[in-house]
Motif scaffolding. Structure first.
Motif, mmCIF file in Angstrom:
data_model
loop_
_atom_site.group_PDB
_atom_site.id
_atom_site.type_symbol
_atom_site.label_atom_id
_atom_site.label_comp_id
_atom_site.label_asym_id
_atom_site.label_seq_id
_atom_site.Cartn_x
_atom_site.Cartn_y
_atom_site.Cartn_z
ATOM 1 N N ASP A 178 95.919 89.398 76.706
ATOM 2 C CA ASP A 178 94.569 89.918 76.528
ATOM 3 C C ASP A 178 93.615 88.772 76.808
ATOM 4 N N HIS A 179 92.949 88.841 77.938
ATOM 5 C CA HIS A 179 92.141 87.713 78.384
ATOM 6 C C HIS A 179 90.704 87.763 77.880
ATOM 7 N N SER A 180 90.339 88.748 77.093
ATOM 8 C CA SER A 180 88.951 88.861 76.632
ATOM 9 C C SER A 180 88.554 87.669 75.756
ATOM 10 N N THR A 181 89.451 87.209 74.904
ATOM 11 C CA THR A 181 89.152 86.049 74.063
ATOM 12 C C THR A 181 89.003 84.789 74.914
#
Length: 104
Positions: A5-8
């Motif tokens: 999950d690359h959002s962080t």
């Protein structure tokens, strides 16, 4: 890096970029040049996270967080001029929970 999950990571990169611009305006070009080192460092951590995923159990991640928190506390005490701890001498301690988990 572990959860794909690359959002962080994107949010952290945006925050780092904004802080880099602000610091570069007061401290000079060296801050902008150090951004390349940060990109390499954080990028390598993200890429190697998939390699280390089998070793990073919940207990190891908790231990890594604990060691990192202690280093941040030592840094803050240095900034407050309460102590004179050479924090970078303890930086390799972040990897000790991984090494200990291999032998346990």
């Amino acid at each position: 890096g572990l959860a794909n999950d690359h959002s962080t990571l994107f949010a952290k990169a945006l925050i780092d970029g904004i802080v880099c611009i602000v610091l570069a305006s007061t401290l000079g070009i060296g801050v902008a040049l150090s951004g390349f080192v940060i990109i390499l460092y954080e990028g390598s951590l993200t890429l190697f996270a998939s390699v280390l995923a089998p070793l990073l159990t919940d207990s190891v991640i908790n231990d890594l967080t604990t060691v990192g928190s202690l280093l941040i506390i030592a840094l803050s005490l240095n900034l407050l001029k309460v102590t004179d701890i050479k924090v970078m001498n303890f930086a390799p301690a972040v990897f000790m929970p991984i090494i200990f988990s291999l032998f346990m």
